[in-house]
Design a protein around this motif. Sequence first.
Motif, short mmCIF file in Angstrom:
data_model
loop_
_atom_site.label_atom_id
_atom_site.label_comp_id
_atom_site.label_asym_id
_atom_site.label_seq_id
_atom_site.Cartn_x
_atom_site.Cartn_y
_atom_site.Cartn_z
N ALA A 120 5.56 31.83 13.92
CA ALA A 120 5.45 30.49 13.34
C ALA A 120 5.94 29.43 14.32
O ALA A 120 5.34 28.35 14.44
CB ALA A 120 6.26 30.43 12.04
N LEU A 121 7.01 29.73 15.06
CA LEU A 121 7.51 28.78 16.05
C LEU A 121 6.51 28.59 17.18
O LEU A 121 6.33 27.47 17.68
CB LEU A 121 8.85 29.27 16.61
CG LEU A 121 10.05 29.18 15.66
CD1 LEU A 121 11.27 29.81 16.30
CD2 LEU A 121 10.34 27.72 15.31
N ARG A 175 3.25 28.93 16.97
CA ARG A 175 2.14 28.11 16.47
C ARG A 175 2.56 26.65 16.33
O ARG A 175 1.78 25.73 16.66
CB ARG A 175 1.67 28.65 15.12
CG ARG A 175 0.95 29.98 15.23
CD ARG A 175 0.30 30.35 13.91
NE ARG A 175 1.29 30.56 12.86
CZ ARG A 175 1.88 31.71 12.61
NH1 ARG A 175 1.59 32.77 13.35
NH2 ARG A 175 2.77 31.84 11.64
N SER A 176 3.79 26.43 15.87
CA SER A 176 4.27 25.05 15.73
C SER A 176 4.36 24.35 17.07
O SER A 176 3.95 23.19 17.22
CB SER A 176 5.65 25.06 15.04
OG SER A 176 6.17 23.76 14.96
N ARG A 177 4.88 25.08 18.08
CA ARG A 177 4.98 24.47 19.41
C ARG A 177 3.60 24.18 19.97
O ARG A 177 3.37 23.11 20.58
CB ARG A 177 5.75 25.40 20.34
CG ARG A 177 5.81 24.89 21.77
CD ARG A 177 6.62 25.81 22.66
NE ARG A 177 8.05 25.72 22.36
CZ ARG A 177 8.97 26.39 23.05
NH1 ARG A 177 8.63 27.18 24.04
NH2 ARG A 177 10.25 26.25 22.74
N GLN A 180 0.89 23.57 18.28
CA GLN A 180 0.33 22.42 17.57
C GLN A 180 0.96 21.12 18.04
O GLN A 180 0.27 20.10 18.18
CB GLN A 180 0.54 22.60 16.07
CG GLN A 180 -0.28 23.73 15.46
CD GLN A 180 0.09 23.99 14.01
OE1 GLN A 180 1.01 23.40 13.48
NE2 GLN A 180 -0.64 24.91 13.38
N GLN A 181 2.25 21.14 18.29
CA GLN A 181 2.91 19.94 18.79
C GLN A 181 2.37 19.54 20.15
O GLN A 181 2.10 18.35 20.40
CB GLN A 181 4.42 20.17 18.87
CG GLN A 181 5.12 20.25 17.53
CD GLN A 181 6.60 20.54 17.67
OE1 GLN A 181 7.09 20.77 18.77
NE2 GLN A 181 7.31 20.54 16.56
N ASP A 220 5.31 14.66 8.34
CA ASP A 220 5.04 15.16 6.98
C ASP A 220 6.12 14.66 6.03
O ASP A 220 6.98 15.40 5.57
CB ASP A 220 4.97 16.69 6.97
CG ASP A 220 4.45 17.21 5.62
OD1 ASP A 220 4.09 16.36 4.78
OD2 ASP A 220 4.43 18.43 5.43
N ASP A 265 -3.82 19.25 6.00
CA ASP A 265 -2.45 19.75 6.10
C ASP A 265 -1.74 19.70 4.75
O ASP A 265 -1.02 20.65 4.38
CB ASP A 265 -1.66 18.93 7.12
CG ASP A 265 -2.12 19.20 8.55
OD1 ASP A 265 -2.95 20.11 8.73
OD2 ASP A 265 -1.65 18.51 9.47
#
Length: 461
Positions: A224-225, A227-229, A231-232, A296, A416
Amino acid sequence: MARPLAWLARLALRTKVTLVVVAAVVLAITVTVAASYRSVSELVGNELERGLEDRADTVTTLLAASRKPPVRPDTTEQLLLADGTVRPLSPGRHLLPVSEADRRVARTGAGTNRRDVVVSGREYGVLTKPLPDGGAVMVGQHYQGAVRVENAFLWRVPWTTLAATGLSAVLSWIVLGRILRPVRRLARATGRITTTQDLSTPLPPAGADEIGQLTRSFDAMLGALRRSRAQQQQLVQDASHELRTPLTSVRGSAELLQRARGRLDPQDEEQILTTLVTETTALDELVRELVELATDRYTGEDPTSVDLPAVAEDSAQRYRQRTGRDISVTVEGPVPVRARPRALQRCVDNLLSNAVKFSEAPAPIVLRVDGSRLTVRDHGPGIAPDDRHAVFDRFFRGPRTQSIPGSGLGLAIVHDIITADEGTVFATGATGGGAEVGFQLPPHPKKPAGRSLPFPREHHQ
């Protein structure tokens, strides 16, 4: 410094668990020894009493047959006549002390007397029994053998306990080392990730036990981290690309005004100022959408039961007043949905804003609620079949809409929010031209009261 501290932490955990195991072993041995000692003491005491009774009966029987009893090393016997005279039966042994109770047995020929005495530093158990022809026999049995056995038992207990404790400590240390080995591997891997910030660092293989479950949870968290990075990073790249065009236009227009310094024709100056205002407005909208997408700001809301037709009617009413467009709402078989109220309102506003932008007046816009599904129908250029999934990507601008101003983030925000509430989004072409864009949310079992919004209205400029 981090590695020694981590090693000490692991050593402390291993030591603590080992100490707990050793303490449990010592406690178990202590309880077992105490219970065993009590049982054995009672058993030995009963055996001594029985032996004393048997010896007294044997001596009495032999004396009645005018036979001399055989000498035993642990006993001493003597006759006690009715007049109190004592006659030893075991030569060379110390006489047993005579009490008044013993004399009464010898004098009356009835009853027995049992007591403990000390003779020459030895403890004896003495039993006095009457003889058939008068008088009594006194039998004494010393406890030296029992005391020796007891002392040997008590002497061996500490050594046995110490050996068992040491063995349990060694075995616990070894076994715990093997048990905690996956934990040490996981700790080393997470330590490398913390130090290097490299989220692609592999974790050790996961087993089927609790440590394996912990490893898989860490792996899922790292995924998850990652993917988050990603995406950022993608958001930053896309944002920089999208910001560059309006910023270039604003800068060029401002430099042109600076160089001209009032020498431009009023018509040209008005055109440049219009461009500045338009591009600045686009920049403001883009920055606002980026901030909303990145932060968000609806995450603090809790999902609840929401009346979807009420949300649709509220958004439609505000956009009618804001744009003067013909926006109708149709409802068929509505059901309450589970969503975050303000976030859901934002989604409907974005869909209506998108429809108003791509569908010129006086073309009508239809907002339809069917069960837990909401659809916005416009009469714009439509969506190509190949772009129906891509329209929800950030900064996506289809070939048919390149000339229309916009940030390309409205539908991405819808995606989202809806997917975070376990819903789905869709975009299709409409019969007769235009597009149908919307979402579907999971129904909520609890129906909201009335037809009003379950939250305060939130206006977006």
